[in-house]
Motif scaffolding. Structure first.
Motif, PDB file in Angstrom:
ATOM      1  N   ASP A  30     -10.104  -0.868   3.247  1.00 20.87           N
ATOM      2  CA  ASP A  30      -8.979  -1.482   3.959  1.00 20.87           C
ATOM      3  C   ASP A  30      -9.454  -2.035   5.296  1.00 20.87           C
ATOM      4  O   ASP A  30     -10.391  -1.516   5.900  1.00 20.87           O
ATOM      5  N   ASP A  67      -4.062   2.577   8.054  1.00 22.84           N
ATOM      6  CA  ASP A  67      -2.788   2.976   7.400  1.00 22.84           C
ATOM      7  C   ASP A  67      -2.442   4.432   7.678  1.00 22.84           C
ATOM      8  O   ASP A  67      -2.009   5.171   6.789  1.00 22.84           O
ATOM      9  N   ASP A 126      -7.397  -1.853  -0.910  1.00 25.82           N
ATOM     10  CA  ASP A 126      -6.504  -2.823  -0.271  1.00 25.82           C
ATOM     11  C   ASP A 126      -7.284  -4.136  -0.179  1.00 25.82           C
ATOM     12  O   ASP A 126      -8.356  -4.188   0.422  1.00 25.82           O
ATOM     13  N   HIS A 153     -11.181   4.857   0.504  1.00 29.95           N
ATOM     14  CA  HIS A 153     -10.122   3.903   0.844  1.00 29.95           C
ATOM     15  C   HIS A 153     -10.736   2.664   1.487  1.00 29.95           C
ATOM     16  O   HIS A 153     -11.297   2.728   2.575  1.00 29.95           O
ATOM     17  N   HIS A 172       0.806  -1.232   0.000  1.00 31.87           N
ATOM     18  CA  HIS A 172       0.000   0.000   0.000  1.00 31.87           C
ATOM     19  C   HIS A 172       0.833   1.273   0.000  1.00 31.87           C
ATOM     20  O   HIS A 172       0.304   2.371  -0.207  1.00 31.87           O
ATOM     21  N   GLU A 178      -1.935  -4.815  -2.255  1.00 25.20           N
ATOM     22  CA  GLU A 178      -1.825  -5.783  -1.145  1.00 25.20           C
ATOM     23  C   GLU A 178      -2.305  -7.181  -1.495  1.00 25.20           C
ATOM     24  O   GLU A 178      -2.494  -8.005  -0.599  1.00 25.20           O
ATOM     25  N   HIS A 220       3.950   0.491   4.489  1.00 24.03           N
ATOM     26  CA  HIS A 220       2.598   0.317   3.931  1.00 24.03           C
ATOM     27  C   HIS A 220       1.521   0.570   4.991  1.00 24.03           C
ATOM     28  O   HIS A 220       0.340   0.580   4.648  1.00 24.03           O
TER      29      HIS A 220
HETATM   30 MN    MN Z   1      -3.571  -0.829   3.411  1.00 22.69          MN
END
Ligand code: MN
Ligand code: MN
Length: 275
Positions: free
Chosen positions: A124, A128, A202, A122, A101, A245, A140
């Protein structure tokens, strides 16, 4: 490796960029192998090239493929930003795939030069947002801290989150991040996304039961269908996206690569659907 018509390509709408890089991974290596696996899965005869909204991604005039880059750790930010900028400069939307990432910081930097006032959506398991992770500010686990402190996005919405801790909650407050954890992910359907939108996906946002080929298997995530429903519901102009990822070293052949290819197809269909 080029599976699609090479860049530059007349009349193409989406520039493709494979990013073979995983040196900022904190736990397991492997995402550097992702671009070739995703390309193969995209063209696998087990499926076809049409998306669920009946767009034929095999038609002419859709993709221009810049191939894969495999930069060193030191060169990754500049090389990735430059490769993505070349595609934006040609008037293309940009879809980057593969890598850990950390590549997203460079990709967002490129997009922000051409599209100020970016909103980022985003997906995930992880926020992050670490100021640095294990001494690496380019880990990442840190890209969205770098992106927000550089003012590269006016808004960051995170969905699928299930690993929030005290430090990252502080960072989320500091940067005004809108965090939809797994108790609240459905609220994304009620959100309006002003154009232009950057979508960062991700693969570990998905429950590891659906996509085990990842470095950090965090239970309790989105189903593949739930993630697709969010993507398909977006009424925004997606100017750039990444799919990161995916870790082939943790996968069974023909499993998570096919999920990644499916997400690839449906994100690009959405990019094509709204100018
Ligand atoms: Mn990530
Ligand atoms: Mn993650």
């Amino acid at each position: 490796m080029n599976f699609f018509p090479p860049f530059p390509q007349d009349n193409a709408r989406i520039g493709l960029l494979g990013v073979a890089f995983d040196e900022n991974s904190s736990y397991l290596r492997g995402p550097a192998q992702a671009p070739g696996k995703i390309r193969s899965a995209f063209f696998s005869d087990s499926s076809n090239l049409w998306t669920e909204n009946e767009t034929n991604l095999g038609a002419d005039g859709i993709f221009a493929d810049a191939g894969d880059i495999s930069p060193s750790q030191a060169c990754m930010p500049a090389e990735t930003e430059e490769a993505a900028s070349r595609l934006h400069a040609a008037g293309l939307k940009v879809f980057a795939f593969g890598g850990d990432h950390s590549v997203t910081t460079a990709l967002v930097k490129a997009a922000a030069q051409f599209h100020p006032e970016l909103t980022i959506l985003h997906f995930d398991a992880h926020p992050d947002l670490y100021d640095n992770f294990a001494g690496n500010p380019h880990s990442h686990a840190s890209p969205f801290a770098r992106i927000m402190e550089a003012g590269l996005a006016k808004r960051l919405v995170q969905v699928g989150i299930r690993t929030m801790n005290g430090h990252m909650r502080q960072q989320a407050r500091r940067f005004g991040v809108e965090v939809l954890d797994m108790g609240h992910w459905r609220e994304v359907f009620a959100m309006q996304f002003s154009s232009p939108l950057y979508l960062s996906f991700d693969m570990d946002c998905l429950d590891p039961a659906f996509a085990p080929g990842i470095s950090h298997r965090e239970p309790g995530g989105l189903s593949t269908r739930e993630a697709l429903s969010i993507i398909q519901s977006l009424k925004a102009n997606i100017v750039a996206a990444d799919l990161v990822e995916y870790n082939p070293a943790q996968d069974q052949p023909g499993f998570t690569d096919m999920v990644a290819a499916k997400i690839f197809k449906e994100i690009t269909a959405r990019m094509l659907a709204i100018k």
